[in-house]
Motif scaffolding. Structure first.
Motif, short mmCIF file in Angstrom:
data_model
loop_
_atom_site.label_atom_id
_atom_site.label_comp_id
_atom_site.label_asym_id
_atom_site.label_seq_id
_atom_site.Cartn_x
_atom_site.Cartn_y
_atom_site.Cartn_z
N ASP A 189 8.32 31.51 72.62
CA ASP A 189 8.12 31.44 74.06
C ASP A 189 9.20 30.57 74.71
N LEU A 190 9.46 29.42 74.10
CA LEU A 190 10.49 28.53 74.64
C LEU A 190 11.87 29.17 74.57
N ILE A 191 12.19 29.75 73.42
CA ILE A 191 13.50 30.38 73.24
C ILE A 191 13.68 31.53 74.21
N ASN A 192 12.65 32.35 74.36
CA ASN A 192 12.76 33.50 75.26
C ASN A 192 12.90 33.06 76.72
N PRO A 247 14.64 30.59 55.68
CA PRO A 247 14.85 30.57 57.13
C PRO A 247 13.51 30.46 57.84
N PRO A 248 13.49 29.90 59.04
CA PRO A 248 12.22 29.73 59.76
C PRO A 248 11.71 31.01 60.42
N CYS A 249 12.51 32.05 60.36
CA CYS A 249 12.13 33.32 60.97
C CYS A 249 12.95 34.42 60.32
N LYS A 250 12.58 35.65 60.60
CA LYS A 250 13.41 36.78 60.21
C LYS A 250 14.48 37.01 61.28
N LEU A 251 15.55 37.61 60.87
CA LEU A 251 16.64 37.84 61.81
C LEU A 251 16.19 38.65 63.02
N ASP A 252 15.31 39.62 62.77
CA ASP A 252 14.88 40.48 63.88
C ASP A 252 13.87 39.79 64.81
N GLU A 253 13.49 38.55 64.51
CA GLU A 253 12.63 37.79 65.41
C GLU A 253 13.43 37.00 66.46
N LEU A 254 14.73 36.96 66.30
CA LEU A 254 15.56 36.25 67.27
C LEU A 254 15.64 37.04 68.57
N PRO A 255 15.88 36.34 69.67
CA PRO A 255 16.10 37.04 70.95
C PRO A 255 17.46 37.72 70.95
N ARG A 256 17.78 38.36 72.04
CA ARG A 256 19.10 38.96 72.21
C ARG A 256 20.19 37.95 71.82
N VAL A 257 21.14 38.38 70.99
CA VAL A 257 22.26 37.53 70.60
C VAL A 257 23.50 38.02 71.34
N ILE A 301 25.62 39.78 59.08
CA ILE A 301 26.56 40.26 60.10
C ILE A 301 26.31 41.74 60.40
N ARG A 302 26.09 42.53 59.37
CA ARG A 302 25.83 43.96 59.59
C ARG A 302 24.56 44.16 60.43
N ASN A 303 23.52 43.39 60.15
CA ASN A 303 22.28 43.54 60.92
C ASN A 303 22.44 43.06 62.36
N LEU A 304 23.21 42.01 62.55
CA LEU A 304 23.46 41.56 63.92
C LEU A 304 24.23 42.61 64.71
N GLN A 305 25.20 43.23 64.07
CA GLN A 305 25.97 44.27 64.74
C GLN A 305 25.07 45.46 65.09
N LYS A 306 24.20 45.83 64.17
CA LYS A 306 23.34 46.99 64.38
C LYS A 306 22.34 46.75 65.51
N ASP A 307 21.76 45.56 65.55
CA ASP A 307 20.67 45.30 66.48
C ASP A 307 21.09 44.67 67.80
N HIS A 308 22.24 43.97 67.81
CA HIS A 308 22.61 43.20 69.00
C HIS A 308 23.98 43.55 69.57
N LYS A 309 24.88 44.01 68.72
CA LYS A 309 26.26 44.29 69.14
C LYS A 309 26.84 43.12 69.95
N PRO A 310 26.87 41.93 69.35
CA PRO A 310 27.37 40.75 70.06
C PRO A 310 28.89 40.71 70.08
N PHE A 311 29.42 39.76 70.80
CA PHE A 311 30.84 39.43 70.69
C PHE A 311 30.99 38.47 69.52
N PHE A 312 31.92 38.77 68.61
CA PHE A 312 32.18 37.91 67.46
C PHE A 312 33.45 37.11 67.70
N TYR A 313 33.39 35.82 67.42
CA TYR A 313 34.57 34.96 67.47
C TYR A 313 34.83 34.39 66.09
N VAL A 314 36.06 34.59 65.60
CA VAL A 314 36.40 34.20 64.23
C VAL A 314 37.78 33.55 64.22
N PRO A 315 38.06 32.66 63.26
CA PRO A 315 39.41 32.10 63.14
C PRO A 315 40.41 33.15 62.63
#
Length: 372
Positions: A65-68, A129-139, A157-171
């Motif tokens: 609730d707080l995170i959302n 982990p304290p939660c499953k990856l799919d329990e996180l809000p929009r990334v 990383i593959r699951n984040l791409q599949k479910d959220h399609k975020p912007f990735f920042y890498v060195p």
């Protein structure tokens, strides 16, 4: 035609022979194979063991609730969850979900059981982990500090791409890895001090991502050490109203502070100057995440991992108002007692004359709200 005189000199952290990257400071030393063998044979497995009586970090269910609430676009004025607050949720090791102005940023996410090339062998979590990856809000944004397996995980990383399609920042040098697993878009490769800006929520939220230095190394095999860059990172809000101050967050990634040979006086050893430069150029920081674990044996680990005492120096150098310890309590990577880092951190904060509440640890899954 460009002459040799017209070519810009390479930055000091770029290998002059074009073979990757280096730590350009006397605070670093590169151990050879004999030192590695000596360290492995001297590894104190009894000291590092997790037993039924080990007081492990508490694991809390994430406060959805707080995170959302902090994930929703907020008006710039008249709300209690606007740009003057930051949340940080520790998801274990170096993984944090940080929320700034309604933008969700995930740092170094690893949700696999083992930080290893294979889930059949390698360091295994002693805290889940304290939660499953799919329990996180929009990334919205994923930030990667470097390519070691405890910071960059294929399945996550593959699951984040599949479910959220975020912007990735890498060195620098890490985009090829993302391309190799089919992620071709939204991957931005950065050198130290590069800056990029994003707008979210119909331009109500603006975020600046800044790649900053740290002292470490890279490699996902025995043959690719130092081939890609490592980094710390800064997230800075972009105020939309005149006179408003940006919110600033520092993520230390994985870093050492000073090389301490056996028998040496720690305080007499050169320390990494990058953090003071970060503090002078960008600080002070409203919230910082700084590594405090994986430091023993000291003679071997000190160039690449902070002890709690080093972490306090980083906290001071970057001018952090509030810091949280990370890089402990998840995998056995080194041979210190897994419960030791928070105790040493608290003692060093007191010894240094600081309020211990300005740099401490939190429970896995715990969300802190920082008022700016």
């Amino acid at each position: 035609m460009t002459s040799a005189k017209d070519k810009k000199p390479l930055p000091a952290h770029h290998d002059p022979k074009g073979n990757g990257f280096v730590n350009p400071w006397p605070s670093f030393t590169r151990h050879g194979h004999l030192a590695l063998i000596r360290m492995l044979f001297g590894f104190d497995r009894k000291q590092a063991a997790v037993t039924p009586t080990t007081q492990l970090p508490k694991i809390l269910n994430i406060n959805k609730d707080l995170i959302n609430t902090f994930s929703r676009p907020q008006e710039r004025q008249g709300t209690s969850t606007g740009p003057g607050q930051i949340t940080a949720t520790w998801l274990g090791h170096a993984c944090f979900l940080v929320q700034v102005d309604g933008v969700n940023i995930l740092f170094d996410p690893v949700f696999s059981d083992r930080c290893s090339p294979s889930q059949l062998a390698g360091p295994k979590r002693f805290t889940p982990p304290p939660c499953k990856l799919d329990e996180l809000p929009r990334v919205d944004i994923v930030v990667i500090s470097h390519n070691h397996y405890d910071h960059l995980d294929l399945t996550t990383i593959r699951n984040l791409q599949k479910d959220h399609k975020p912007f990735f920042y890498v060195p620098l040098g890490n985009k090829a890895w993302f391309h190799s697993i089919g992620i071709k878009d939204r991957v931005t490769e950065c050198d130290w001090w590069d800056e990029h800006e994003h707008s979210f929520h119909d331009n109500k939220s603006g975020i600046k991502v800044i790649c900053t230095p740290c002292q470490h190394f890279t490699g996902r095999s025995l043959t690719d050490h130092f081939k890609t860059l490592w980094a710390s990172w800064v997230i800075e809000s972009i105020p939309k109203s005149e006179g408003a101050k940006p919110v600033k967050v520092f993520f230390g990634g994985d870093t050492g502070y000073r090389y301490v040979p056996e028998g040496a006086d720690e305080n007499a050893m050169p320390h990494c100057p990058a953090f003071k430069e970060i503090g002078d150029r960008i600080g002070p920081f409203d919230l910082s995440m700084i590594p405090i674990g994986a430091y023993s044996p000291r003679w071997f680990m000190s160039p690449i991992h902070c002890s709690p005492e080093d972490a306090v120096r980083v906290h001071e150098d970057i001018k952090s108002k509030r810091s949280v310890g990370m890089h402990w309590g998840t995998w056995i990577l080194t041979d210190e007692d897994v419960t030791e880092p928070p105790r040493r951190l608290e003692a060093e904060m007191k010894n240094s004359g600081h309020d211990p509440n300005t740099f401490n640890t939190v429970n896995i899954g715990e969300t802190i709200v920082v008022d700016v």
